[in-house]
Design a protein around this motif. Structure first.
Motif, PDB file in Angstrom:
ATOM      1  N   PHE A 110      -6.574   6.407   5.326  1.00 43.20           N
ATOM      2  CA  PHE A 110      -6.020   7.278   6.239  1.00 43.20           C
ATOM      3  C   PHE A 110      -7.160   7.648   7.150  1.00 43.20           C
ATOM      4  CE2 PHE A 110      -3.157   7.962   2.470  1.00 43.20           C
ATOM      5  CZ  PHE A 110      -1.943   7.904   3.096  1.00 43.20           C
ATOM      6  N   THR A 111      -8.556   7.022   7.004  1.00 39.80           N
ATOM      7  CA  THR A 111      -9.590   7.348   7.770  1.00 39.80           C
ATOM      8  C   THR A 111      -9.454   7.230   9.329  1.00 39.80           C
ATOM      9  OG1 THR A 111     -10.792   4.912   7.363  1.00 39.80           O
ATOM     10  CG2 THR A 111     -10.883   6.754   5.740  1.00 39.80           C
ATOM     11  N   SER A 112      -8.676   6.489   9.893  1.00 39.49           N
ATOM     12  CA  SER A 112      -8.199   6.160  11.168  1.00 39.49           C
ATOM     13  C   SER A 112      -7.043   6.886  11.755  1.00 39.49           C
ATOM     14  CB  SER A 112      -8.332   4.982  11.667  1.00 39.49           C
ATOM     15  OG  SER A 112      -9.693   4.185  11.055  1.00 39.49           O
ATOM     16  N   TRP A 113      -6.731   7.752  10.984  1.00 39.26           N
ATOM     17  CA  TRP A 113      -5.513   8.573  11.389  1.00 39.26           C
ATOM     18  C   TRP A 113      -5.445   9.185  12.625  1.00 39.26           C
ATOM     19  CZ3 TRP A 113      -1.308   9.231   8.531  1.00 39.26           C
ATOM     20  CH2 TRP A 113      -0.311  10.516   9.043  1.00 39.26           C
ATOM     21  N   PRO A 114      -4.445   8.955  13.515  1.00 40.44           N
ATOM     22  CA  PRO A 114      -3.038   8.502  13.100  1.00 40.44           C
ATOM     23  C   PRO A 114      -2.472   7.282  12.783  1.00 40.44           C
ATOM     24  CG  PRO A 114      -2.736   9.103  15.393  1.00 40.44           C
ATOM     25  CD  PRO A 114      -4.265   9.002  14.831  1.00 40.44           C
ATOM     26  N   GLN A 115      -3.624   6.299  12.767  1.00 38.63           N
ATOM     27  CA  GLN A 115      -3.362   4.968  12.389  1.00 38.63           C
ATOM     28  C   GLN A 115      -3.478   4.923  10.886  1.00 38.63           C
ATOM     29  OE1 GLN A 115      -3.882   1.217  14.442  1.00 38.63           O
ATOM     30  NE2 GLN A 115      -5.157   0.649  12.605  1.00 38.63           N
ATOM     31  N   TRP A 116      -2.841   4.454   9.838  1.00 42.09           N
ATOM     32  CA  TRP A 116      -3.062   4.354   8.516  1.00 42.09           C
ATOM     33  C   TRP A 116      -2.568   3.239   7.840  1.00 42.09           C
ATOM     34  CZ3 TRP A 116       1.101   5.013   5.063  1.00 42.09           C
ATOM     35  CH2 TRP A 116       2.410   5.417   5.428  1.00 42.09           C
ATOM     36  N   ARG A 117      -2.910   2.640   6.891  1.00 38.68           N
ATOM     37  CA  ARG A 117      -2.690   1.500   6.191  1.00 38.68           C
ATOM     38  C   ARG A 117      -2.418   1.481   4.655  1.00 38.68           C
ATOM     39  NH1 ARG A 117      -5.819  -3.133   7.606  1.00 38.68           N
ATOM     40  NH2 ARG A 117      -6.133  -1.833   9.525  1.00 38.68           N
ATOM     41  N   ALA A 118      -1.288   0.821   4.094  1.00 41.62           N
ATOM     42  CA  ALA A 118      -1.051   0.611   2.736  1.00 41.62           C
ATOM     43  C   ALA A 118      -1.282  -0.924   2.317  1.00 41.62           C
ATOM     44  CB  ALA A 118       0.133   1.146   2.259  1.00 41.62           C
ATOM     45  N   VAL A 119      -2.143  -1.105   1.265  1.00 39.12           N
ATOM     46  CA  VAL A 119      -2.326  -2.565   0.963  1.00 39.12           C
ATOM     47  C   VAL A 119      -1.966  -2.601  -0.349  1.00 39.12           C
ATOM     48  CG1 VAL A 119      -4.201  -4.412   0.317  1.00 39.12           C
ATOM     49  CG2 VAL A 119      -4.545  -2.864   2.461  1.00 39.12           C
ATOM     50  N   TRP A 120      -0.743  -3.571  -0.742  1.00 36.63           N
ATOM     51  CA  TRP A 120      -0.350  -3.709  -1.918  1.00 36.63           C
ATOM     52  C   TRP A 120      -0.659  -4.840  -2.552  1.00 36.63           C
ATOM     53  CZ3 TRP A 120       2.286  -0.304  -5.032  1.00 36.63           C
ATOM     54  CH2 TRP A 120       2.796   0.856  -4.499  1.00 36.63           C
ATOM     55  N   THR A 121      -1.372  -5.023  -3.778  1.00 40.16           N
ATOM     56  CA  THR A 121      -1.727  -6.396  -4.460  1.00 40.16           C
ATOM     57  C   THR A 121      -0.733  -6.287  -5.807  1.00 40.16           C
ATOM     58  OG1 THR A 121      -3.966  -5.985  -3.843  1.00 40.16           O
ATOM     59  CG2 THR A 121      -3.404  -7.638  -5.830  1.00 40.16           C
ATOM     60  N   VAL A 122      -0.176  -7.466  -5.874  1.00 40.14           N
ATOM     61  CA  VAL A 122       0.844  -7.644  -6.795  1.00 40.14           C
ATOM     62  C   VAL A 122       0.543  -8.857  -7.659  1.00 40.14           C
ATOM     63  CG1 VAL A 122       3.644  -7.886  -7.136  1.00 40.14           C
ATOM     64  CG2 VAL A 122       2.794  -6.765  -5.304  1.00 40.14           C
ATOM     65  N   MET A 123       0.531  -8.743  -8.847  1.00 40.62           N
ATOM     66  CA  MET A 123       0.146  -9.830  -9.912  1.00 40.62           C
ATOM     67  C   MET A 123       0.948  -9.816 -10.775  1.00 40.62           C
ATOM     68  SD  MET A 123      -2.774 -11.257  -8.375  1.00 40.62           S
ATOM     69  CE  MET A 123      -3.669 -12.009  -9.930  1.00 40.62           C
ATOM     70  N   GLY A 124       1.428 -11.201 -11.373  1.00 40.55           N
ATOM     71  CA  GLY A 124       1.969 -11.258 -12.541  1.00 40.55           C
ATOM     72  C   GLY A 124       2.575 -12.871 -12.487  1.00 40.55           C
ATOM     73  N   PRO A 125       3.338 -13.211 -13.572  1.00 40.64           N
ATOM     74  CA  PRO A 125       4.018 -14.579 -13.781  1.00 40.64           C
ATOM     75  C   PRO A 125       4.863 -14.621 -12.549  1.00 40.64           C
ATOM     76  CG  PRO A 125       4.997 -12.886 -15.436  1.00 40.64           C
ATOM     77  CD  PRO A 125       3.727 -12.198 -14.795  1.00 40.64           C
ATOM     78  N   ARG A 126       5.505 -13.985 -12.043  1.00 39.73           N
ATOM     79  CA  ARG A 126       6.441 -14.282 -10.796  1.00 39.73           C
ATOM     80  C   ARG A 126       5.957 -13.849  -9.658  1.00 39.73           C
ATOM     81  NH1 ARG A 126      11.066 -10.661 -11.716  1.00 39.73           N
ATOM     82  NH2 ARG A 126       9.677  -9.271 -12.322  1.00 39.73           N
ATOM     83  N   LYS A 127       4.877 -13.194  -9.477  1.00 43.68           N
ATOM     84  CA  LYS A 127       4.261 -12.801  -8.014  1.00 43.68           C
ATOM     85  C   LYS A 127       2.990 -12.783  -7.926  1.00 43.68           C
ATOM     86  CE  LYS A 127       8.177  -9.527  -7.446  1.00 43.68           C
ATOM     87  NZ  LYS A 127       8.940  -8.292  -7.372  1.00 43.68           N
ATOM     88  N   ASP A 128       2.389 -13.090  -7.053  1.00 40.77           N
ATOM     89  CA  ASP A 128       0.976 -12.859  -6.701  1.00 40.77           C
ATOM     90  C   ASP A 128       0.711 -13.155  -5.014  1.00 40.77           C
ATOM     91  OD1 ASP A 128      -1.771 -13.236  -6.292  1.00 40.77           O
ATOM     92  OD2 ASP A 128      -1.936 -15.125  -7.276  1.00 40.77           O
ATOM     93  N   TYR A 129       0.855 -11.918  -4.619  1.00 41.50           N
ATOM     94  CA  TYR A 129       0.576 -11.801  -3.231  1.00 41.50           C
ATOM     95  C   TYR A 129      -0.049 -10.331  -2.769  1.00 41.50           C
ATOM     96  CZ  TYR A 129       4.805  -8.608  -3.299  1.00 41.50           C
ATOM     97  OH  TYR A 129       5.638  -7.491  -3.466  1.00 41.50           O
ATOM     98  N   VAL A 130      -0.498 -10.277  -1.565  1.00 38.55           N
ATOM     99  CA  VAL A 130      -0.976  -8.961  -1.219  1.00 38.55           C
ATOM    100  C   VAL A 130      -0.151  -8.822   0.098  1.00 38.55           C
ATOM    101  CG1 VAL A 130      -3.087  -8.042   0.036  1.00 38.55           C
ATOM    102  CG2 VAL A 130      -3.314  -9.477  -1.798  1.00 38.55           C
TER     103      VAL A 130
END
Length: 137
Positions: A110-130
């Protein structure tokens, strides 16, 4: 710290997905809208077009409930079950979310508000993405 009223309204949404497991990289362009549900909660709804590197294009949407409490936001799935929590200020790590054998982690910026970002990292046997989502007015 950001509050419920700071998020209300419509946001442009740009998302980049880098899939290490299946190679289904893609981009999503759309809108995210926060509308008041009650004095302490908003409904988050996003709609957009997801385009994969293969050229496939599809409509994409999702909905969550954001509940504002001091100091955290609790994010719930549309069925009311718990997803994660975070504090809406600066760089914010959300609580992790196990989903079966896959594991979801999120970091907000939220450091450049009102622009903001969410970064999801998903790991597991069925998924591996950002998945990196950028929101702007």
């Amino acid at each position: 710290m950001l509050g419920q009223s700071d998020f209300l309204g419509e946001w442009r949404l740009e998302r980049v997905i880098v899939d290490q497991l299946n190679g289904q990289n893609g981009t999503l362009t759309g809108r995210a809208t926060f509308t008041g549900a009650n004095p302490n909660a908003v409904i988050y709804e996003e709609n957009g077009t997801l385009i994969l590197e293969s050229g496939a294009s599809m409509a994409a949407s999702r909905q969550y409930l954001w509940e504002f409490g001091a100091p955290d936001v609790t994010v719930r799935f549309s069925d009311g079950s718990s997803f994660h929590q975070f504090t809406p200020t600066g760089y914010a790590a959300g609580t992790d979310h196990p989903c079966g054998a896959d594991f979801y982690t999120v970091r907000y910026d939220f450091t450049s508000w009102p622009q903001w970002r969410a970064v999801w990292t998903v790991m597991g046997p069925r998924k591996d993405y950002v998945s990196t989502s950028v929101y702007a007015r």
